[in-house]
Design a protein around this motif. Structure first.
Motif, mmCIF file in Angstrom:
data_model
loop_
_atom_site.group_PDB
_atom_site.id
_atom_site.type_symbol
_atom_site.label_atom_id
_atom_site.label_comp_id
_atom_site.label_asym_id
_atom_site.label_seq_id
_atom_site.Cartn_x
_atom_site.Cartn_y
_atom_site.Cartn_z
ATOM 1 N N PRO A 144 33.939 46.773 42.478
ATOM 2 C CA PRO A 144 35.061 46.432 43.368
ATOM 3 C C PRO A 144 34.812 46.817 44.820
ATOM 4 N N ASP A 145 34.126 47.945 45.049
ATOM 5 C CA ASP A 145 33.823 48.350 46.427
ATOM 6 C C ASP A 145 32.821 47.399 47.089
ATOM 7 N N ASP A 146 31.891 46.858 46.288
ATOM 8 C CA ASP A 146 30.927 45.907 46.842
ATOM 9 C C ASP A 146 31.619 44.661 47.379
ATOM 10 N N TRP A 147 32.762 44.315 46.769
ATOM 11 C CA TRP A 147 33.492 43.113 47.160
ATOM 12 C C TRP A 147 34.190 43.255 48.511
ATOM 13 N N LEU A 148 34.527 44.480 48.931
ATOM 14 C CA LEU A 148 35.419 44.687 50.065
ATOM 15 C C LEU A 148 35.007 43.936 51.335
ATOM 16 N N PRO A 149 33.769 44.104 51.825
ATOM 17 C CA PRO A 149 33.422 43.413 53.078
ATOM 18 C C PRO A 149 33.530 41.893 52.948
ATOM 19 N N LEU A 150 33.109 41.347 51.807
ATOM 20 C CA LEU A 150 33.160 39.897 51.600
ATOM 21 C C LEU A 150 34.600 39.394 51.627
ATOM 22 N N LEU A 151 35.484 40.028 50.881
ATOM 23 C CA LEU A 151 36.856 39.534 50.786
ATOM 24 C C LEU A 151 37.602 39.686 52.103
ATOM 25 N N ARG A 152 37.364 40.764 52.801
ATOM 26 C CA ARG A 152 38.005 40.924 54.108
ATOM 27 C C ARG A 152 37.498 39.884 55.099
ATOM 28 N N ARG A 153 36.218 39.587 55.045
ATOM 29 C CA ARG A 153 35.651 38.575 55.938
ATOM 30 C C ARG A 153 36.251 37.197 55.666
ATOM 31 N N LEU A 154 36.554 36.917 54.393
ATOM 32 C CA LEU A 154 37.112 35.617 54.030
ATOM 33 C C LEU A 154 38.636 35.571 54.146
ATOM 34 N N GLY A 155 39.248 36.665 54.545
ATOM 35 C CA GLY A 155 40.685 36.652 54.783
ATOM 36 C C GLY A 155 41.546 36.986 53.591
ATOM 37 N N TYR A 156 40.988 37.588 52.546
ATOM 38 C CA TYR A 156 41.785 37.991 51.383
ATOM 39 C C TYR A 156 42.478 39.326 51.673
ATOM 40 N N ALA A 157 43.625 39.526 51.052
ATOM 41 C CA ALA A 157 44.390 40.759 51.198
ATOM 42 C C ALA A 157 44.676 41.346 49.818
ATOM 43 N N PRO A 158 44.783 42.682 49.714
ATOM 44 C CA PRO A 158 45.105 43.301 48.413
ATOM 45 C C PRO A 158 46.423 42.782 47.861
ATOM 46 N N ALA A 159 46.493 42.669 46.534
ATOM 47 C CA ALA A 159 47.682 42.143 45.871
ATOM 48 C C ALA A 159 47.977 42.978 44.638
ATOM 49 N N ALA A 160 49.168 42.784 44.070
ATOM 50 C CA ALA A 160 49.558 43.485 42.851
ATOM 51 C C ALA A 160 48.791 42.915 41.661
ATOM 52 N N ILE A 161 48.390 43.791 40.742
ATOM 53 C CA ILE A 161 47.657 43.383 39.542
ATOM 54 C C ILE A 161 48.653 42.965 38.469
ATOM 55 N N PRO A 162 48.582 41.744 37.951
ATOM 56 C CA PRO A 162 49.515 41.312 36.906
ATOM 57 C C PRO A 162 49.368 42.148 35.636
#
Length: 422
Positions: free
Chosen positions: A268-286
């Motif tokens: 999950p930490d590896d994903w952080l730079p990629l998702l922030r660069r693409l404009g994703y924001a943290p969300a609630a887990i279903p």
């Protein structure tokens, strides 16, 4: 005496296959000493079983720059050489030779490298040939080109020096991934079997949580080799944007769930730079998903979970894939996939086309983000097409149960035979 067995595997997918067989073998022979030598990478797939006392990893291990695919590019080979692959292989060879002096059997899982080392041990050995199938040159879609001519002349995707090692008297077991490939080697005098595909074991899954009913569901697979996996994921997410943003035609686009199961990497930490660069924001887990992280962007809800493949794979309607073993497993569960090759070192155009032929078109190779978006639109709109491709994927991958069948053969032909000889 309980006996010993050394297992050689050369890649993440091979590690997973070896692990399933060894877990089944441990159930049959709990006193058997199981040693594993991962030839490529750290062998992280074995970590939990090692902690539980089922097996132990031995020998030198190193994460190579090419991820074990130095045979696919000169650059990858040069980088591996600079990283010390020659010294690593030499130490592995010496360890296998020392093991063989005691006469304890060796099981090779993968292709030529582990098979060659098993033969070089001087001990009885078996071979589980995982990557090669005659489907890749005897069926479509597309053409295998010059490779198909070469394999047709041989009558097998396996090469003469490989079937020579399989045909040695000390080779007590040759198990291949499908009956078509086994029959091809039988014509060359190799006593080969196809007892089942362990890749389809352990994928029972769980029912879809109520919170996810009504969503369109995609499974996102970027592979496990870093940093290539992150590049694969970025290309697939950008292609998904091309589908979400295209002219209306998919009314359920506003409720799009993307399931991204991973192994130990990317974390999950590896994903952080990629998702922030693409404009994703943290969300609630279903509830009921078992996800470790959730991210959203517009109509897309992305769930990330290490070790979540077995839980999530069967939930998908379509897979977006740039992976090896996991893509084949997903297709084997009846989920059609679309792939988007990149610069590699593993998931390049040639690899993707070969995978598509192996699976009879259950994985469609796309050359651009826009092509993937168009084909995704078609698959989500046409359930009959999804079902037809799903049936093909199931047929090519076969049923679950291969691990138990292989464990029985390993016990009979390697472990029991070595004990009797001793």
């Amino acid at each position: 005496m309980p006996g010993r067995l050394l297992v050689l595997s050369n890649g993440h997918g091979e590690d997973l296959i070896a692990l399933r067989v060894l877990l089944a073998l441990h159930q049959r022979c709990p006193q058997l000493e199981l040693a594993v030598l991962p030839l490529v990478g750290e062998g992280s797939a074995f970590a939990a079983a090692e902690q539980a006392g089922v097996l132990r990893r031995i020998g030198p291990r190193r994460q190579l720059p090419s991820g074990g695919f130095s045979n696919q590019s000169l650059t990858g080979l040069l980088r591996d050489l600079a990283a010390g692959v020659v010294g690593l292989s030499w130490h592995q060879w010496r360890l296998v030779r020392r093991w063989g002096r005691h006469g304890d059997p060796v099981l090779a899982v993968g292709d030529l490298l582990p098979l060659l080392l098993a033969w070089g041990s001087g001990a009885p050995y078996g071979f589980i040939g995982t990557p090669k199938s005659d489907y890749t040159w005897r069926s479509g879609p597309g053409s295998a080109g010059v490779a198909a001519v070469y394999h047709r002349l041989k009558g097998s995707e396996w090469d003469p020096w490989e079937w020579a090692l399989m045909g040695r008297a000390r080779c007590r077991l040759v198990a291949l991934r499908d009956g078509l490939t086994a029959r091809g080697l039988q014509r060359h005098g190799v006593r080969s079997l196809a007892p089942g595909n362990p890749m389809m074991d352990g994928l029972e899954g769980v029912p879809l949580p109520a919170a996810l009913v009504g969503h369109r569901r995609l499974v996102l697979l970027g592979g496990s080799r870093m940093p290539e996996a992150l590049g694969n994921l970025e290309r697939l997410l950008l292609a998904l944007d091309a589908w979400v943003l295209q002219p209306p035609g998919e009314p359920d686009a506003a409720r799009l769930l993307v399931l991204a199961p991973t192994g130990s990497r990317p974390s999950p930490d590896d994903w952080l730079p990629l998702l922030r660069r693409l404009g994703y924001a943290p969300a609630a887990i279903p509830d009921g998903t078992g996800a470790q992280a959730a991210w959203s962007r517009g109509p897309v809800l992305l769930l990330i979970g290490s070790g979540g493949f077995g839980r999530w794979a069967s939930w998908g309607e379509v897979g977006l894939a740039a992976a090896g073993t996991a893509t084949e497993q997903l297709a084997g569960l009846g989920v059609p996939c679309l792939s988007l090759p990149g610069p590699g070192p593993q998931f390049k155009v040639g690899f993707a086309q070969r995978q598509s032929r192996l699976l009879g078109g259950a994985v469609g190779v796309c050359r651009s983000a826009s092509e993937l978006a168009d084909r995704l639109e078609l698959l989500l709109r046409e359930p009959s097409l999804r079902r037809a491709l799903g049936r093909m994927g199931r047929r090519r991958m076969g049923r679950a149960g291969g691990s138990a069948a292989l464990a029985e053969l390993v016990q009979q032909r390697l472990v029991d035979a070595a004990t009797a000889a001793g």
